[in-house]
Enzyme design. Structure first.
Site, mmCIF file in Angstrom:
data_model
loop_
_atom_site.group_PDB
_atom_site.id
_atom_site.type_symbol
_atom_site.label_atom_id
_atom_site.label_comp_id
_atom_site.label_asym_id
_atom_site.label_seq_id
_atom_site.Cartn_x
_atom_site.Cartn_y
_atom_site.Cartn_z
ATOM 1 C CB SER A 2 -0.952 -0.042 1.191
ATOM 2 O OG SER A 2 -1.999 0.874 1.032
ATOM 3 C CG HIS A 37 -5.725 -2.393 -0.227
ATOM 4 N ND1 HIS A 37 -4.788 -2.090 -1.192
ATOM 5 C CD2 HIS A 37 -5.316 -1.736 0.897
ATOM 6 C CE1 HIS A 37 -3.872 -1.282 -0.685
ATOM 7 N NE2 HIS A 37 -4.155 -1.064 0.583
#
Length: 665
Positions: A526, A639
């Protein structure tokens, strides 16, 4: 002493596939009389490669543990009725997540809800006969709507910026609405119907009102906030407690009904703002901040990749209505504090560990706490919060880990280039021999406003077992070191945060002579993926890099991420209309021609937080220049692929990282 060292060196370390043998325990809940604790135990079935979660019960009187629910499904979110006779929980055993009820003395579970779009978060009424919960409804649907098999495909039409969410997908026209379910009569009352999500949270002690979290349907695209509401159940009259200026959550009544506590902030530092504890007086209709000036983050901000379904309990009131317990994140640890209604804050548990679950007996101040450390994946402990007495009550991985070596995390501090002190850890490889040289892998966390902590990380242990020294730090921008520290990277991505990370590498190379300065790797996810891309565009000191669910181009991220437009404005400080050049200056893609480090890009195909096109852009640009790069995509993964993704994909994710570093280091 020598024999113990030999034993330790002969033990094998953690492998990626051990993920299939380890169990996690989460979300403990004490019974109203404090004698029993129900919790969720999750394991992975090796044959089906699916998560299985069941409820377990521990008696604090007999010290016995019993399995309470069975089956190869996911049973989560247990909640005791105030009279202690029933436990409500969420189960997907019928195909969708629905509320079920089971007796506190055992027996078969009974499905309570049969809603077309499932149900979530059951909260008991004080009289133990009703549950407040939420369910998703489309416009025109009601609680009795039956799901029809419509095979025809319709176009999707959106008129709002918030048209997709990571983990949820593209907007399905469902809004979470509040429902009250009578557990004995089987009657359901729909409380809300407007086009905005409503998140249930608490009943008033007299059962006449509820508190919940919501926004404003007319302003949801223009303003970013969440408000606290109180609803009178007889009149449906709504009282808004907050003023649509920030993010607020977890409203809970004091037992005497005089106060409503909640957690949140007014976005003084946008998404980098520390949360505070607030107290609303029901009688005076006034609000005061109890933690104003206290430079500590409320809640659990620790980064890990193991605990499945961990729950931050928020505010837990004591019976005298004079105070409450809650979690804090500070200096790489999470701890427990007691707060008074006057605003005094006292530490109850402050140790080098990650507390990822907490439940209290509001009368005796005894607690059950879920704790993890770098060498302990996680277990439950009975705690006396008044004197610190502690006893372990679950041992879910003891048998499996008895012949395993887990690497300790040694804390370190070092100065950055401007003198700011940075905190982190170094983890030595399994079978460490001080006369040998070992490769180093720098790990970078996401967020960036989170923190690495004294917790178990499966990826780190796997790499340590492969012979790598692992360095992980909390550069500026991380939570746990004060508000100024967490705010320090905003508008400066790739600036001083990058220098903090490089200062950490320089520090350990100068301090530890067993690290081979020619064998360096770097990995992160991320924001950490952004930083990996940035690093290899600005230095060639690393021989291999792994970028996980990354950001490479802020210009496209602005429009394709589910949070892109406001996150980019908050964190980088620009937009694609007025500040395109600033966004490009902070984009790793601009510096891709400088990259000579072999790069592995890992990305979930259904990641809407950092969409896969971010990796694809970087990958194509590298390949176009004949650079060494591989892109690995994970089908149907979001994610959260490395944390709560499918077991098979989580395993493959770790294996890919390990394999890449084994190839180049």
């Amino acid at each position: 002493m020598r024999n113990e060292r030999v034993k330790r060196m002969n033990k094998i370390g953690i492998t990626a596939r051990d993920l299939f043998h380890l169990k996690s325990v989460t979300d403990p809940k004490l019974s109203p009389d404090g004698s029993m604790a129900v919790y969720v135990q999750t394991r992975i079935d090796e044959k089906t490669e699916k998560y299985i979660s069941n409820l377990f019960m521990f008696s604090l009187i007999t010290n016995e543990t019993k399995q309470w629910t069975f089956g190869d499904n996911r049973d989560t979110s247990p909640a005791w009725s105030p009279d202690g006779k029933h436990i409500a929980f969420i189960s997907d055993r019928s195909g969708k997540k629905q509320v079920h009820i089971i007796g506190s003395i055992g027996g078969e579970a009974r499905q309570l809800t049969h809603f077309v779009n499932g149900a979530s978060k059951p909260i008991w009424s004080p009289c133990s006969t009703k549950l407040l919960l939420s369910t998703g409804l489309k416009e025109g649907e009601n609680l009795n709507t039956v799901n029809e098999n419509d095979l025809s495909k319709e176009v999707n039409r959106y008129d709002r910026i918030k048209y997709k969410w990571d983990g949820r997908g593209y907007f399905d026209q469902l809004y979470q609405q509040l429902v009250i379910a009578d557990i004995f009569k089987g009657e359901y009352t729909l409380l809300t119907e407007n086009n905005i999500d409503h998140l249930p949270n608490a009943w008033s002690p007299d059962g006449q009102r509820i508190a919940f979290i919501s926004g404003d349907a007319e302003r949801s695209d223009d303003e970013l906030f969440s408000d606290i509401f109180i609803m009178d159940l007889d009149t449906k009259f709504l009282e808004k407690i907050t003023d649509s200026t920030g993010f607020f959550r977890d409203p809970k009544w004091s037992p005497n009904g005089e106060y409503l506590s909640f957690i949140g902030h007014n976005k003084e530092f946008a998404g980098a703002t520390f949360s505070n504890i607030w107290l609303y007086s029901i009688m005076d209709q006034t609000t005061k901040c109890l933690t104003d000036g206290w430079d500590v983050q409320i809640g659990d901000s620790a980064i890990g990749d193991f605990q499945i379904g961990a729950v931050d309990p928020g505010i837990l009131w004591t019976n005298d209505s004079q105070g409450f317990y809650f979690l804090i994140s500070d200096y790489g640890n999470t701890g427990v504090y007691y707060g008074s209604i006057e605003g005094a804050m006292y530490p109850s548990i402050l140790d080098p560990q990650h507390i990822y679950g907490l439940t209290i007996d509001p009368e005796s101040h005894r607690a059950v706490v879920a704790i993890s450390t770098p060498v302990h994946p996680g277990d439950l402990f009975a705690y006396n919060l008044t004197n610190g007495d502690k006893e372990q009550i679950s041992f879910v991985n003891e048998e499996f880990l008895k012949d395993k070596h887990l690497s300790m995390a040694e804390p370190i501090t070092f100065p950055s280039v401007d003198g700011l002190t940075i905190h982190g850890w170094i983890m030595r490889q399994n079978g460490f021999n001080g006369s040998q040289k070992y490769p180093l892998i720098l790990e970078i966390h996401g967020g960036p406003h989170m923190m690495y902590a004294n917790t178990y990380v499966h990826e780190f242990q796997t790499l340590a077992n492969e012979g790598y020294t692992v360095l992980f730090t909390n550069p500026r921008g991380s939570v746990g070191y004060g508000q100024d520290f967490v705010n320090a990277c905003r508008g400066d991505y790739g600036g001083m945060d990058y220098k903090d990370l490089m200062a950490g590498v320089d520090h350990v190379l100068a301090t530890y002579d067993f690290i081979d300065d020619e064998e360096l790797g770097v990995s992160g996810g991320s924001y950490g993926g952004f930083m990996v891309n940035w690093i290899i565009g600005h230095t060639n000191r690393f021989k291999a890099a792994v970028s996980q669910r990354c950001i490479s181009n802020w210009l496209s991220f602005y429009g394709v991420s589910d949070i892109g437009y406001y996150f980019t404005e908050w964190e980088v400080g620009g937009d694609i209309i007025n500040s395109a050049e600033k966004l490009w200056q902070h984009s790793p893609l601009k510096y891709v021609s400088n990259v000579d480090t072999p790069l592995l890009l890992l990305h979930g195909e259904k990641d809407f937080r950092c969409p896969i096109e971010q990796s694809e852009q970087f990958f194509v640009a590298l390949k176009r220049q004949n650079k060494e790069a591989i892109l690995v995509s994970f089908p149907n993964e979001t994610h959260e692929v490395s944390r709560s993704g499918s077991p098979k994909m989580r395993l493959q994710h770790v294996e890919e990282i390990k394999g890449w570093f084994n190839k180049y280091l």
